[in-house]
Scaffold this motif. Structure first.
Motif, mmCIF file in Angstrom:
data_model
loop_
_atom_site.group_PDB
_atom_site.id
_atom_site.type_symbol
_atom_site.label_atom_id
_atom_site.label_comp_id
_atom_site.label_asym_id
_atom_site.label_seq_id
_atom_site.Cartn_x
_atom_site.Cartn_y
_atom_site.Cartn_z
ATOM 1 N N UNK A 1 -25.866 -16.575 18.806
ATOM 2 C CA UNK A 1 -25.937 -17.278 17.525
ATOM 3 C C UNK A 1 -24.590 -17.222 16.808
ATOM 4 N N UNK A 2 -23.961 -16.062 16.887
ATOM 5 C CA UNK A 2 -22.710 -15.921 16.143
ATOM 6 C C UNK A 2 -21.559 -16.661 16.809
ATOM 7 N N UNK B 1 -21.765 -19.693 18.167
ATOM 8 C CA UNK B 1 -21.843 -21.148 18.057
ATOM 9 C C UNK B 1 -21.738 -21.568 16.587
ATOM 10 N N UNK B 2 -20.687 -22.334 16.281
ATOM 11 C CA UNK B 2 -20.505 -22.801 14.903
ATOM 12 C C UNK B 2 -21.487 -23.926 14.629
ATOM 13 N N UNK B 3 -21.927 -23.982 13.381
ATOM 14 C CA UNK B 3 -22.824 -25.079 12.998
ATOM 15 C C UNK B 3 -21.963 -26.315 12.750
#
Lengths: 642, 332
Positions: free
Chosen positions: B326-327, B329-331
């Motif tokens: 999760x950390x 992958x940038x939104x």
């Protein structure tokens, strides 16, 4: 109604009717100018429009004036005048948007009428500018809230979008030969050679820069001093003026011993006369024309429109070696009561010459030895004009020399005649063709010698050989009298003029001269087989459809492509501000997670940032973010302070 | 518990776009009732519900005695679903799950000699497959095929399973004795895999001091009709997913395929699973659109059993692996 809209309409009408002022009756131009000023003043001072009965009065009076002026209300001149006047009057009863709409369409229509009078590139550019003003005004009419600059941009985009459609219509719209597409006969004003020559008539032409025709040679051009473009042949002299005289029976000329053929194509500007210009004697022409017994090439009808023909001429020839007795008698006609001294001189030469050729040479020698001057501004001559010129003034332009020479020949019993036309031309290295201007007009003589037929003799060549070899400026001594461009201008100016003329030539050939014949040739070259108007219409519809489809796709592109997101950019600005305040958002951090973290660190910001994050999430990930929601969010972002 | 990090942000937040027609009050009651029985495990309850709403099946992996069975019982009771429990053992046969045809004696029936089908425990709306990894692969696959098809074919006859159909399977951690580990392809049949974890001290105190859980479960009343559950499942499928969010999900999938630390990347089916779970999560949060936070919340449940770390990372806890994903992958 909005003031600036009225000014826009005033400007539109002014721009489209201004070029008409040149040929409208003075009182109509005055009336229109007055009405425009009046309307401007009324708008400026917020005054009421004039009463209806007053307008009716002006309208009826104006219409009556036009009928009185032209004796009709129809036809080109009267129709255009009426249209211009009514369009201007319509401005005076501009009350509803509908009136403005009518004015916009009227202005568009008046644009077309301008092309009745001129079809040059500057005119087209000017009218394009007018059209831009009209479209800008029209956009204003449709959407009052748009400011001037975006309005102009919309108008420009609209016109640009119309460009491909215009091109397709221009290239493919079936041209029909016939009067429907032609312009009225008096479409062109013209200057040019006349079939009368009196002292001063050609020197006046020498001041005109107008193009008479353009020539491109297939192959090597002849020497400049061989480029004698024959025009009207003048037989009859009344002591002052040369005219063609009574037309005699025409019989085909008889050319023998032809040599040195030259092929060329002439694009002739309209001159409203029937003669066509060719080098010396032509033996081939691409258009049906008559070659008269004195070798004039005559079109079947006056040349009212620009005309293109290819010809082959021979620079070496014997013409009418066996000339009819009647024709020779015409070539000896002389008003005996004038110019006794010249007649006497001729008689002396006659006595001292063993044949006609010697006599001609004697005469030429006389011109070269007696101190004659070639000038554009000869002194005025008395009633014995030839005597005056030969023995007193000794200054003259080509017509003086040709006239005097032929007079002397006839007096010495040598058949002779005056030929007018053009000599030389200016080479345009840009377009590889020669421009023959009115200033190249020239007059020379032809004498009939037994065994040789008609022989060209140019007395001007003896006095001012430079005139033959390099044009007018080299020949005349007082160059200040010449038009500016004829006095050796700097090279760059010459180049510029060549470029402009090449452009004008292309415009003539490809835009104005794009008739059905050219269209067929062009489409065949593009690969269309056996061109018919049905095929053209089909292709045209397909082309128009394709362009419109392309534009539609372009306009509906937001259905397929997402716009660069303003909302996200705004959110990133918020994050940037918070990052500078020491709370950067991690790349993977969702908006609301981030808002919670910020709220925990800065309780003062909590409500604000949570609100922004919730709005951002709803806009970016939600399904129903309207424009107002977007604006609200963007405004809150702008208002966001740390 | 890795999920707790996300949970705290997710739970109790003011809803983005609350609207009550999405979140039925009954669903709230279901959650509230379950939380009263299963103490200190609100996130697990929500995961289970999300899995149910997304029409997937749930795998719970943990030690015996931490409340897996109770969770299944409570959900079945409160949702008003028919409940069957299948205890998987090493000698369990497929017929024990699916059912058998038994020959009827002529005397008992008007017509002579006929086979009659006796449906197995699989014919229920909610199945608890207990200790699934203690059975042989043959028995496991019988269950998994039924889960996948939502129908069973026995002796040439295809019989549909009831709807809604929800399987909660439990398994003991793989290192325990007497287990047949489920292969990856069969793990993939489960939409989510969660862990129960030990209760915190406060909750444990409540458990120890309180009444017997079984009695409480027996007294629970259903809060919902099964038709309402079907309607909620339909609503979950209709939750809006924006292009921006799809970009994010794709970015996650792409990362797992490109990063060196995983043996193989996530499949498109995993992406679909992620989306349907995120939708259900948004529904549980009373929102009509999925946000990246929803995706992040369900990633641990959806991804952890589908992703395996390579050599040097393989010893890491799967929760750590997921958090790193999760950390990373940038939104967009």
């Amino acid at each position: 109604m909005n003031k600036s809209l009225i000014y826009g309409l005033l400007l539109s009408i002014l721009m489209v009717i201004a070029p008409h002022a040149e040929h409208l009756p003075l009182w109509v131009s005055g009336l229109c100018a007055g009405l425009l000023l009046w309307r401007t003043w009324l708008t400026y001072g917020d005054k009421a429009l004039p009463k209806r009965w007053l307008l009716m009065l002006v309208t009826f009076a104006g219409t009556a004036g036009i009928i009185f002026n032209y004796h009709t209300m129809f036809g080109r001149e009267a129709g255009v005048t009426l249209l211009v006047m009514l369009a201007t009057l319509k401005l005076m009863e501009l009350r509803k948007p509908r009136d403005a709409m009518v004015l916009v369409y009227l202005a568009c229509f008046i644009i077309i009428t301008n092309f009745f009078y001129s079809q040059s590139i500057p005119t087209a550019l000017y009218l394009l500018a007018s059209l831009t003003v009209i479209v800008t005004t029209w956009v204003h009419l449709q959407a009052e809230s748009i400011a001037l600059r975006p309005r102009m941009r919309i108008a420009a985009v609209l016109l640009l979008q119309a460009l491909p459609l215009t091109l397709i219509l221009f290239i493919l719209f079936p041209r029909v030969q016939g009067p429907l597409w032609g312009l009225p006969q008096d479409a062109y004003a013209s200057t040019g050679l006349d079939d009368r020559m009196s002292p001063g008539s050609l020197s006046r032409l020498g001041l005109s820069e107008e193009v008479a025709f353009r020539v491109s040679y297939n192959g090597k051009p002849p020497r400049r001093d061989q480029m004698y473009w024959r025009g009207p042949v003048l037989w009859y002299f009344d002591g002052r003026t040369w005219t063609p005289g009574r037309t005699t029976l025409t019989y085909p000329p008889d050319f023998t011993d032809l040599g040195q053929p030259i092929d060329y194509v002439v694009t002739l500007e309209p001159h409203n006369k029937t003669w066509l210009f060719t080098l010396d004697v032509p033996d081939k022409l691409t258009i049906p024309a008559i070659i008269s017994s004195d070798f004039q090439v005559l079109n079947r009808a006056p040349v009212h429109a620009r005309m293109r023909y290819a010809a082959r001429s021979n620079l070496v020839y014997h013409a009418n070696v066996r000339e009819s007795e009647r024709q020779l008698q015409r070539a000896l006609q002389l008003p005996r009561q004038f110019n006794p001294r010249a007649q006497q001189l001729a008689a002396e030469w006659r006595a001292g010459s063993k044949d006609d050729e010697t006599l001609v040479n004697t005469a030429l020698r006389y011109f070269s030895k007696q101190g004659f001057v070639y000038t554009l501004q000869p002194p005025l001559l008395g009633s014995n004009s030839v005597d005056d010129f030969l023995f007193n003034a000794k200054q003259g332009f080509c017509e003086h020399y040709a006239s005097a020479f032929v007079f002397l020949m006839r007096a010495a019993n040598v058949p002779a005649r005056v030929v007018t036309g053009y000599l030389g031309g200016e080479y345009n290295s840009v377009g590889n063709y020669y421009i023959v201007r009115q200033s190249d007009a020239h007059a020379w003589a032809e004498v009939w010698l037994a065994g040789q037929g008609w022989v060209r003799v140019d007395p001007t060549g003896v006095i001012a050989p430079g005139r033959l070899e390099s044009g007018l400026s080299a020949a005349v001594s007082d160059s200040a009298a010449l038009p500016f461009m004829e006095r050796n201008p700097p090279q760059w100016m010459r180049d510029l003029r060549f470029n402009l003329d090449t452009l004008a030539n292309q415009w003539n050939q490809w835009v104005l001269g794009y008739d059905s014949e050219r269209q067929f040739a062009f489409l065949t070259r593009l690969g269309m087989e056996s061109v018919t108007w049905q095929k053209m219409a089909l292709n045209m519809s397909a082309g128009l459809g394709a362009v419109i489809a392309l534009f539609s796709l372009f306009m509906l592109r937001h259905l397929f492509v997402r716009r660069p997101d303003k909302v996200q950019a705004a959110w990133l600005r918020v994050c940037g501000r918070l990052a500078r305040a020491g709370l950067p958002r991690a790349a993977h951090e969702g908006a609301q997670d981030y808002a919670d973290r910020v709220a925990a660190a800065h309780p003062a910001l909590a409500a604000n940032i949570r609100d922004l994050a919730a709005r951002y999430s709803a806009l970016r990930y939600g399904s129903h973010g309207g424009e107002s929601v977007r604006q609200e969010f963007l405004q809150r972002v702008r208002a966001f302070k740390i | 518990m890795a999920c707790a990090h996300f949970f705290h942000q997710q739970y109790g937040r003011n809803a983005l776009r609350p609207y009550q027609q999405i979140m039925s009050p009954n669903l709230n009651n279901v959650i509230r009732q379950a939380e009263q029985v299963i103490l200190g495990k609100p996130l697990q309850i929500r995961f289970a519900l999300a899995c149910l709403l997304a029409r997937g099946h749930l795998l719970i992996e943990d030690l015996p005695g931490v409340g897996k069975t109770t969770l299944a019982h409570v959900l079945a009771r409160t949702l008003g679903l028919q409940f069957q429990r299948i205890q998987f053992t090493s000698d369990l046969l497929p017929a024990d799950i699916l059912g058998v045809s038994v020959f009827q004696r002529p005397s008992t029936d008007a017509r002579a000699g006929e086979f009659k089908f006796h449906p197995g425990p699989i014919f229920a709306q909610m199945i608890l497959a207990d200790e699934i990894n203690r059975a042989t692969p043959k028995a496991q696959s019988a269950l998994l095929e039924a889960m996948e098809e939502q129908q069973v074919t026995i002796e040439g006859t295809t019989r549909p399973l009831p709807s809604p159909f929800f399987v909660i399977a439990t398994q003991n951690p793989a290192y325990q004795i007497g287990t047949f580990a489920l292969p990856e392809s069969q793990l993939d049949r489960f939409l989510m895999r969660i862990q129960m974890g030990y209760p915190d001290a406060h909750a444990e105190r409540g458990l120890l001091s309180g009444v017997d859980r079984r009695k409480i479960v027996a007294q629970l009343s259903p809060q919902m009709e099964s038709s309402e559950l079907l309607a909620l499942q339909k609503r979950a499928r209709e939750i809006f997913v924006s292009p921006a969010l799809l970009d994010y999900v794709q970015a996650i999938l792409r990362y797992t395929r490109e990063a060196a630390r995983y043996t193989h990347g996530l499949s498109p089916r995993a992406g679909l699973a992620l989306l349907s779970c995120a939708r259900a999560w948004a529904l549980l949060d009373s929102r009509d659109a999925v946000t990246p936070e929803d995706v992040q919340a369900v990633v641990p449940g959806v991804v952890s059993h589908r992703l395996q770390a390579t050599g040097e990372f393989s010893r890491q806890n799967s929760a750590v692996l997921v958090r790193e994903l999760i950390e990373a992958v940038a939104i967009p």
